[in-house]
Design a protein around this motif. Structure first.
Motif, short mmCIF file in Angstrom:
data_model
loop_
_atom_site.label_atom_id
_atom_site.label_comp_id
_atom_site.label_asym_id
_atom_site.label_seq_id
_atom_site.Cartn_x
_atom_site.Cartn_y
_atom_site.Cartn_z
N LEU A 54 0.32 49.05 -35.38
CA LEU A 54 0.34 50.18 -35.50
C LEU A 54 -0.42 50.48 -36.83
CD1 LEU A 54 3.70 51.49 -34.31
CD2 LEU A 54 1.44 51.52 -33.14
N SER A 55 -0.44 49.73 -37.91
CA SER A 55 -1.07 49.89 -38.99
C SER A 55 -2.43 49.43 -39.21
CB SER A 55 -0.28 49.30 -40.19
OG SER A 55 -0.22 47.87 -39.99
N ALA A 56 -3.15 48.90 -38.14
CA ALA A 56 -4.48 48.44 -38.40
C ALA A 56 -5.56 49.59 -38.31
CB ALA A 56 -4.84 47.67 -36.94
N SER A 57 -6.46 49.43 -39.24
CA SER A 57 -7.38 50.51 -39.54
C SER A 57 -8.62 49.98 -38.63
CB SER A 57 -7.91 50.29 -41.12
OG SER A 57 -8.95 51.19 -41.38
N TYR A 58 -8.92 50.93 -37.75
CA TYR A 58 -9.80 50.50 -36.64
C TYR A 58 -11.21 50.34 -37.26
CZ TYR A 58 -6.29 51.76 -33.20
OH TYR A 58 -5.04 51.96 -32.32
N LYS A 59 -11.76 50.92 -38.16
CA LYS A 59 -12.75 51.04 -38.79
C LYS A 59 -13.24 49.53 -39.59
CE LYS A 59 -11.76 53.25 -43.16
NZ LYS A 59 -12.19 54.21 -44.28
N HIS A 60 -12.15 48.78 -39.82
CA HIS A 60 -12.27 47.45 -40.18
C HIS A 60 -12.22 46.42 -39.33
CE1 HIS A 60 -12.27 49.15 -44.49
NE2 HIS A 60 -11.11 49.76 -44.26
N LEU A 61 -12.35 46.93 -38.02
CA LEU A 61 -12.35 45.88 -36.98
C LEU A 61 -13.68 45.39 -36.60
CD1 LEU A 61 -9.11 46.83 -34.81
CD2 LEU A 61 -9.19 45.04 -36.40
N THR A 62 -13.74 44.11 -36.21
CA THR A 62 -15.03 43.67 -35.28
C THR A 62 -14.66 43.22 -34.18
OG1 THR A 62 -16.27 43.05 -37.35
CG2 THR A 62 -16.89 41.90 -35.28
N VAL A 63 -15.15 43.48 -32.94
CA VAL A 63 -14.94 43.04 -31.83
C VAL A 63 -15.92 41.95 -31.38
CG1 VAL A 63 -14.82 43.89 -29.10
CG2 VAL A 63 -14.19 45.32 -31.05
N CYS A 64 -15.38 41.01 -31.04
CA CYS A 64 -16.08 39.82 -30.30
C CYS A 64 -15.82 39.37 -28.90
CB CYS A 64 -16.19 38.42 -31.17
SG CYS A 64 -16.68 38.56 -32.92
N ILE A 65 -16.94 39.16 -27.99
CA ILE A 65 -16.61 38.68 -26.79
C ILE A 65 -17.55 37.42 -26.31
CG2 ILE A 65 -16.15 41.08 -25.99
CD1 ILE A 65 -18.99 41.03 -24.47
N LYS A 66 -16.69 36.66 -25.66
CA LYS A 66 -17.48 35.59 -25.21
C LYS A 66 -17.63 35.33 -23.69
CE LYS A 66 -17.25 30.28 -25.70
NZ LYS A 66 -16.76 29.35 -26.49
N PRO A 67 -18.46 35.42 -23.01
CA PRO A 67 -18.58 35.44 -21.60
C PRO A 67 -18.19 34.28 -21.06
CG PRO A 67 -20.51 36.72 -22.29
CD PRO A 67 -20.00 35.97 -23.46
N PHE A 68 -17.57 34.01 -19.84
CA PHE A 68 -17.29 33.10 -19.09
C PHE A 68 -18.61 32.35 -18.69
CE2 PHE A 68 -13.19 35.06 -17.32
CZ PHE A 68 -12.61 34.91 -18.70
N TYR B 169 -20.78 37.45 -28.68
CA TYR B 169 -21.44 38.91 -29.00
C TYR B 169 -20.38 39.60 -29.84
CZ TYR B 169 -24.40 37.46 -25.25
OH TYR B 169 -25.32 36.87 -24.46
N CYS B 170 -20.81 40.03 -31.16
CA CYS B 170 -19.79 40.81 -31.86
C CYS B 170 -20.52 42.07 -32.48
CB CYS B 170 -19.49 39.96 -33.34
SG CYS B 170 -18.82 38.34 -32.79
N PHE B 171 -19.67 43.02 -32.70
CA PHE B 171 -19.95 44.50 -32.99
C PHE B 171 -18.84 45.14 -33.57
CE2 PHE B 171 -18.43 44.44 -28.42
CZ PHE B 171 -17.59 45.39 -28.53
N GLY C 217 -18.70 51.55 -30.67
CA GLY C 217 -18.36 51.91 -29.45
C GLY C 217 -17.65 51.10 -28.60
N GLY C 218 -17.62 51.45 -27.28
CA GLY C 218 -16.58 50.77 -26.32
C GLY C 218 -17.32 49.96 -25.31
N LEU C 219 -16.67 49.20 -24.51
CA LEU C 219 -17.38 48.39 -23.34
C LEU C 219 -17.26 49.11 -22.23
CD1 LEU C 219 -15.60 44.91 -24.23
CD2 LEU C 219 -17.83 45.48 -24.82
N PHE C 220 -18.33 49.28 -21.83
CA PHE C 220 -18.82 49.96 -20.48
C PHE C 220 -19.28 48.63 -19.35
CE2 PHE C 220 -21.18 52.13 -17.22
CZ PHE C 220 -20.29 53.08 -16.66
N ILE C 221 -18.66 48.48 -18.51
CA ILE C 221 -19.29 47.23 -17.55
C ILE C 221 -19.66 47.89 -16.25
CG2 ILE C 221 -18.61 44.89 -16.62
CD1 ILE C 221 -16.40 44.84 -18.61
#
Length: 291
Positions: free
Chosen positions: A78-92, A123-125, A130-134
């Motif tokens: 709950l305490s995580a600050s979203y603006k300090h997060l990086t999202v990484c995805i690794k496709p199968f 892939y990191c951002f 933004g969010g992921l749209f597939i």
């Protein structure tokens, strides 16, 4: 540069507001992983399905993709600050059947193109980008198509995470090294025994013999029968040009998608100097005992 939406994508985006107001969306019973099928869409029409996950890591597996998915990722604290997060995805390895976009306020940026076979590419951002749209791509036969990837939410406020994700080949500053010692998933003193370059994977595998184990969260380094030493392997991009060399280093890094990735790795004598200078000034972020 923003990519132009694929045909049929604009109607999907225009309908998002109505969809979000009209229902709660598709929640997974497992808040870390989601598995679904496009065959649940009536007559394969272009539906937009919402997926909500609340976890720091997990996976998405979309079989027989039709229509589109909006993937809403949230950290599990709950305490995580979203603006300090990086999202990484690794496709199968065999992921296919859909394009993956970054979406923010109706604008799309292509992240992973359908059919991209870049092995082990991550892939990191920034979370605030933004969010992921597939969106499923037109297919004659969807029976063999599965779109999927692993994801991780990383706190880019720590030096080891930021360095590993954004500039893995850049030498670390003294401050980054000292922070990495405190925040990395593994910290060891050792030497490089061998380096295996994997051209197809665009990675180098570094074989390390460690004589001092300060910390590890996963069992990257295993004890040997030789003088109480430890052996383990760490991966880094091939472009970094790592080679075997004499002398001891301080190896730090983090676990990414189950693999140990190299972070800061100064020569050990340089780390001892940094540590002593910071300690004399009372600026050490944590105690480790560098001897």
């Amino acid at each position: 540069m923003l990519s132009a939406p694929a045909p049929g994508l604009l109607p999907l985006l225009l309908g998002l507001g109505l969809l979000c107001r009209g229902g709660a969306g598709q929640y997974s019973s497992d808040l870390c992983n989601w598995k679904g099928s496009g065959l649940t869409h009536e007559s394969h029409k272009k539906d937009v399905e919402q997926v909500y996950l609340r976890c720091s890591e997990g996976s998405i597996k979309w079989m027989y993709p039709t229509g589109a998915l909006i993937v809403n990722l949230r950290p599990n604290t709950l305490s995580a600050s979203y603006k300090h997060l990086t999202v990484c995805i690794k496709p199968f390895k065999d992921s296919s059947g859909a394009n993956i976009y970054l979406e923010k306020t109706g604008e799309l940026k292509l992240l992973v193109r359908d059919g991209d076979r870049s092995p082990n590419k991550v892939y990191c951002f920034g979370y605030d980008q933004g969010g992921l749209f597939i969106e499923a791509t037109p297919q004659q036969d969807i029976s063999r198509k599965i779109t999927g990837f692993q994801y991780e939410l990383i706190n880019k406020g720590t030096a080891s995470d930021l360095h590993t994700v954004s500039a893995p080949c850049r030498p670390c500053s003294d401050t980054e090294v000292l922070l990495a010692v405190c925040t990395s998933d593994f910290v060891v003193r050792g030497s490089i025994q061998d380096v295996t370059n994997e051209a197809e994977q665009q990675e180098s595998v570094i074989d390390i013999s460690a004589n001092k184990l300060y910390r590890q969260k996963s069992k990257v380094f295993q004890p040997t029968e030789e003088n109480g030493s430890w052996r383990g392997q760490i991966k880094t991009p091939l472009e970094c040009g790592v080679r075997p060399g004499d002398g001891d280093f301080l190896f730090t890094g983090r676990m990414q998608f189950g693999e140990a990735r190299l972070g800061c790795a100064p020569r050990f004598k340089d780390f001892q100097r940094m540590y002593k200078e910071a300690k004399d000034k009372g600026l050490n972020p944590c105690e480790i005992g560098p001897d």
